[in-house]
Design an enzyme around this catalytic site. Structure first.
Site, PDB file in Angstrom:
ATOM      1  N   CYS A   7      -0.791  -1.956 -28.488  1.00 30.03           N
ATOM      2  CA  CYS A   7      -0.255  -3.319 -28.370  1.00 30.03           C
ATOM      3  C   CYS A   7      -0.814  -3.452 -29.923  1.00 30.03           C
ATOM      4  O   CYS A   7       0.101  -4.236 -30.508  1.00 30.03           O
ATOM      5  CB  CYS A   7      -1.158  -4.061 -27.353  1.00 30.03           C
ATOM      6  SG  CYS A   7      -0.255  -4.163 -25.677  1.00 30.03           S
ATOM      7  N   HIS A  96       0.155   2.564 -21.948  1.00 34.68           N
ATOM      8  CA  HIS A  96       1.154   1.451 -22.176  1.00 34.68           C
ATOM      9  C   HIS A  96       2.451   2.191 -22.228  1.00 34.68           C
ATOM     10  O   HIS A  96       2.774   3.365 -22.691  1.00 34.68           O
ATOM     11  CB  HIS A  96       0.614   0.938 -23.782  1.00 34.68           C
ATOM     12  CG  HIS A  96       1.640  -0.106 -24.201  1.00 34.68           C
ATOM     13  ND1 HIS A  96       1.207  -1.235 -24.669  1.00 34.68           N
ATOM     14  CD2 HIS A  96       2.970  -0.188 -24.418  1.00 34.68           C
ATOM     15  CE1 HIS A  96       2.231  -2.134 -24.945  1.00 34.68           C
ATOM     16  NE2 HIS A  96       3.330  -1.256 -24.869  1.00 34.68           N
ATOM     17  N   HIS A  98       5.663   3.985 -22.733  1.00 32.51           N
ATOM     18  CA  HIS A  98       6.380   4.344 -24.007  1.00 32.51           C
ATOM     19  C   HIS A  98       7.286   5.558 -23.568  1.00 32.51           C
ATOM     20  O   HIS A  98       7.015   6.382 -22.723  1.00 32.51           O
ATOM     21  CB  HIS A  98       5.272   4.804 -24.963  1.00 32.51           C
ATOM     22  CG  HIS A  98       4.323   5.785 -24.595  1.00 32.51           C
ATOM     23  ND1 HIS A  98       3.251   5.665 -23.647  1.00 32.51           N
ATOM     24  CD2 HIS A  98       3.992   7.262 -24.733  1.00 32.51           C
ATOM     25  CE1 HIS A  98       2.413   6.755 -23.395  1.00 32.51           C
ATOM     26  NE2 HIS A  98       2.843   7.640 -23.990  1.00 32.51           N
TER      27      HIS A  98
END
Length: 112
Positions: A7, A96, A98
């Site tokens: 982020c 996250h 990816h």
């Protein structure tokens, strides 16, 4: 998420070697490349992994794959591997969503 590495990269708070960016996704070269070409494509919105894909956020994944197709063409890549690890045991080190895009060498199978 305020403490999420990806982020912070997508927000420009941490420097990266950008490959592509639009309002939805960010792509950047991996800092520890496992192939001559190795970049990641992430959604700007925080989604922890493929396990958190829902009907409400699934369009971002389709967009990510459209971006992968566009960027690989622009880079002249005709053969490449796309990988997403889900969970610690599978090798996901950043929680996250990816996708790794790897190219430029022979890829073995099975990969692990």
């Amino acid at each position: 998420m305020s403490d999420c590495l990806f982020c912070k990269i997508a927000a420009g708070e941490i420097p990266s070697n950008k490959v592509y960016e639009d309002e939805t996704v960010y792509a950047f070269y991996d800092i520890d490349p496992q192939a001559p070409t190795h970049f990641l494509v992430i959604p700007k919105a925080h989604i922890a992994s493929v396990a958190e894909i829902t009907p409400e956020n699934a369009t971002v994944v389709a967009h990510i794959f459209a971006v992968i197709s566009k960027v690989t063409k622009e880079l002249g890549l005709e053969s490449y591997r796309v990988v997403s690890n889900i969970g610690e045991q599978a090798g996901q080190s950043v929680p996250h969503l990816h996708f790794h895009v790897l190219s430029g060498r022979d890829m073995t199978w099975p990969p692990g």
